[in-house]
Scaffold this active site. Structure first.
Site, PDB file in Angstrom:
ATOM      1  N   GLU A   1       0.810  -1.221   0.000  1.00 10.81           N
ATOM      2  CA  GLU A   1       0.000   0.000   0.000  1.00 10.81           C
ATOM      3  C   GLU A   1       0.843   1.271   0.000  1.00 10.81           C
ATOM      4  O   GLU A   1       0.413   2.323   0.443  1.00 10.81           O
ATOM      5  CB  GLU A   1      -0.987  -0.028   1.181  1.00 10.81           C
ATOM      6  CG  GLU A   1      -2.005  -1.157   1.025  1.00 10.81           C
ATOM      7  CD  GLU A   1      -2.655  -1.592   2.325  1.00 10.81           C
ATOM      8  OE1 GLU A   1      -3.659  -2.325   2.257  1.00 10.81           O
ATOM      9  OE2 GLU A   1      -2.160  -1.227   3.400  1.00 10.81           O
TER      10      GLU A   1
ATOM     11  N   ASP B   1      -0.381  -5.326   9.448  1.00 12.07           N
ATOM     12  CA  ASP B   1      -1.333  -4.536  10.217  1.00 12.07           C
ATOM     13  C   ASP B   1      -1.172  -4.912  11.682  1.00 12.07           C
ATOM     14  O   ASP B   1      -0.979  -6.087  12.013  1.00 12.07           O
ATOM     15  CB  ASP B   1      -2.776  -4.898   9.832  1.00 12.07           C
ATOM     16  CG  ASP B   1      -3.320  -4.077   8.680  1.00 12.07           C
ATOM     17  OD1 ASP B   1      -2.600  -3.199   8.179  1.00 12.07           O
ATOM     18  OD2 ASP B   1      -4.463  -4.343   8.278  1.00 12.07           O
TER      19      ASP B   1
ATOM     20  N   HIS C   1      -0.340   0.225  10.555  1.00 13.48           N
ATOM     21  CA  HIS C   1       0.706  -0.730  10.195  1.00 13.48           C
ATOM     22  C   HIS C   1       1.839  -0.726  11.220  1.00 13.48           C
ATOM     23  O   HIS C   1       2.049   0.250  11.950  1.00 13.48           O
ATOM     24  CB  HIS C   1       1.299  -0.386   8.820  1.00 13.48           C
ATOM     25  CG  HIS C   1       0.362  -0.608   7.685  1.00 13.48           C
ATOM     26  ND1 HIS C   1       0.419   0.119   6.511  1.00 13.48           N
ATOM     27  CD2 HIS C   1      -0.672  -1.481   7.524  1.00 13.48           C
ATOM     28  CE1 HIS C   1      -0.525  -0.287   5.682  1.00 13.48           C
ATOM     29  NE2 HIS C   1      -1.201  -1.261   6.281  1.00 13.48           N
TER      30      HIS C   1
END
Length: 594
Positions: free
Chosen positions: A341, A365, A531
């Site tokens: 991401e 995560d 994260h």
């Protein structure tokens, strides 16, 4: 396989033997002892520290002892020619502080003052550190607890620990300088970490940002701008070593075998192309693509993916997993630091951990806090041991490095190791412990392949995260702890409440009973972003040391005060509350490269 590191141009550690400049017997009586101290330090460092390619860290010693300004200048000239990126001054005696000190503002620096009574090395250490503090050039002070005899050439354990801590962090800082961050795409789903800030990278890390649209990936695989022979090799390796697992899609969204094979092809090409974009590939020049062959000199990078790419093309899960792993179809190699991401701040945190340890890093995560009561209610299982206060579920749609399975071992315990220490059997064990699943179209309409594994328990580990705070700048948070293994049926019960096609690590932080570490819930509740990065080992102290070199404060950690090692001038910003003094010092000095 090519990496961003050039063997011929790795930054070196410069050793500066400083000496009492007075002649007529004073300096002459100290020449051998001073130079031998420098040689001992250089030999010790090279024997204990490695570059990311596995080769020993190189040291450069000044041509002469440094007794004054002229010799300090000559040493600085030599260090520039020799690509010295870290400075360690050593001495057993009094020297002229401001005349002999290292004045380079961008070079991490430390001074080892020999603790002996025959000559006042400790007096010089205090004097030169005062000079560094007064001139705004922070330096680390290294001083042994116990007095040594003048002829003692050994390096005491406490001194050795500080030398390695400083040099490990310093060489990490030097390795970053002048490299690039490859931003493939832009901001993913509004995630703050993927709002890439070029000023932060340049001012704090000495890294430039290279922004490239994701269509460059499509252009390259549609026009064949990759090594076809390597692709064929990779495809065969994947078919042999990446076992497919259960398809969790509904009957209505299950893809055909033909479509799944096509997604494998695209996923493998994406991995090869992204690597080429980071570090280059001379094979592309042979194909007539000389510009593409050069790469972007990227020490780390990230892929936006969601959603503009993944709504149409296969996701980046295979690419991200295999690049960040310490091996692929070409064998064992240094892992690339490549963020899901395009979370550039997590990529930087990955880079910090990798440079300090030479191991792969786990992107995840910080998904869920599971209390003992919740685990009991859902699974009927009573948490105990390290997990008695609850669990943190580390899991992400961008699969983590396969090293994270914990199938490697050190001293008979699960571990993650530098690539040159990994055995062929351990590579195979990591592959065997991982299954690859067709991505669930609910998340990824364009398909792709995602990994599933559960990390072995019992690994000492550290999670960390770099955040940007408006008005403050970057700030780092750290939590040391251990991985935990649950019974298979309990793991499945908890894991399958979310998407079961992603890798899981159960992590328990070491608790202190106060502040953000009074309990496991508080660690989750005080985390600054969605994260985190997990590194093998308890590396919190090294992260703190490196952060101080970069002028990045650490606002949440569970590292004991006796392990914290920062420049001596931090004490002038407060000695009672070390967290607060860290913030004041970093604010006072500002970014390293600004």
């Amino acid at each position: 396989m090519k990496t961003v590191f050039n063997k011929e141009n790795m930054p070196k550690i410069g050793i500066r033997p400083t000496i009492d400049g007075r002649r007529r017997g004073v300096r002459e009586s100290l020449e051998d002892q001073t130079m031998n101290q420098a040689k001992a330090a250089a030999a010790f460092i090279s024997a204990n520290l490695c570059y990311p390619d596995g080769s020993p860290v190189e040291c450069v010693i000044a041509d002469t002892c440094i007794g004054g300004v002229a010799e300090a200048s000559a040493c600085a000239d030599k260090f520039k020619r020799e690509n010295v990126g870290v400075s360690l001054t050593v001495t057993p005696c009094w020297c002229y502080g401001s005349e002999t000190m290292d004045m380079d503002p961008h070079t991490p620096k430390a001074v080892w003052g020999f603790n002996g009574t025959e000559r006042p090395g400790a007096v010089y250490l205090a004097a030169v550190l005062a000079g560094h503090t007064q001139k705004g050039l922070p330096a680390f002070g290294i001083y042994g607890r116990d007095v040594q005899d003048a002829g003692d050439t050994s390096i005491p354990d406490d001194v050795a620990h500080k030398i390695l801590s400083f040099c490990r962090a310093g060489i990490s800082v030097a390795l970053m300088r002048g490299k690039s961050y490859l931003s493939l795409g832009g901001t993913s789903m509004g995630i703050a970490g993927s709002v890439v800030d070029p000023e932060f990278f340049q001012d704090y890390l000495g890294i430039r940002v290279e922004a490239v649209d994701m269509t460059e990936l499509a252009r390259r695989f549609e026009r064949g701008i990759y090594d076809q022979e390597e692709y064929d090799k990779a495809f065969a390796w994947v078919k042999e070593n990446c076992p497919e697992g259960k398809d969790y899609n509904t009957p209505e969204t299950t893809r055909s075998r033909e479509q799944l094979d096509s997604e494998w092809e695209t996923s493998i090409k994406m991995a090869i192309i992204a690597r080429d974009m980071m570090v280059g590939n001379e094979k592309l020049a042979e194909l007539g693509y000389g510009e593409e062959a050069m790469g972007r000199n990227a020490i780390c990078g990230g892929f936006q993916g969601q959603r503009q790419w993944t709504d149409h093309y296969p996701n980046g899960d295979f690419m991200e997993a295999i690049l960040t792993t310490s091996f692929d179809w070409n064998g064992k190699r240094p892992p690339y630091q490549f963020a899901t991401e395009n979370d550039a701040l997590n990529a930087v945190t990955m880079l910090f951990g990798h440079l300090l340890t030479n191991t792969a890093q786990i992107f995840a995560d910080l998904r869920t806090y599971w209390s003992p009561d919740a685990v009991k209610r859902v699974s009927g299982y009573d948490l105990s041991g390290a997990a008695a206060n609850g669990l943190l579920h580390l899991i992400n749609s961008g699969p983590a490095a396969l090293d994270g399975t914990g199938q490697m071992s050190k001293d008979g315990k699960p571990a993650m190791k530098p690539f040159w220490e990994i055995t062929d059997d351990e590579v195979q064990a990591c592959l065997d412990a991982t299954t690859w699943h067709p991505s669930v179209t609910e998340y990824f309409p364009g398909g792709g392949w995602s990994t599933r594994y559960a990390t072995k328990g019992g690994m000492p580990a550290t999670i960390a995260r770099l955040n940007l705070v408006k008005g403050l700048g970057p700030a780092l948070q750290i939590a040391e702890g251990v991985t935990v293994e649950l019974p298979e049926e309990v793991h499945d019960t908890l894991d399958e409440r979310t998407n079961p096609t992603w890798p899981t690590t159960w992590f328990c932080p070491n608790l202190t009973g106060k502040g953000a570490f009074r309990d496991t819930y508080s660690v989750m509740n005080n985390w600054g972003a969605n994260h985190c990065v997990m590194s093998y080992g308890l590396i919190g102290a090294d992260l703190i040391t490196m952060a101080s070199m970069l002028r990045i404060p650490v606002y949440m950690h569970n590292v004991s005060e006796d392990r914290v090692f920062r420049p001596s001038s931090w004490a002038a910003h407060g000695t009672d509350d070390l967290e607060s003094s860290d913030f004041r010092a970093c604010s006072n000095y500002g970014p390293l490269y600004d």
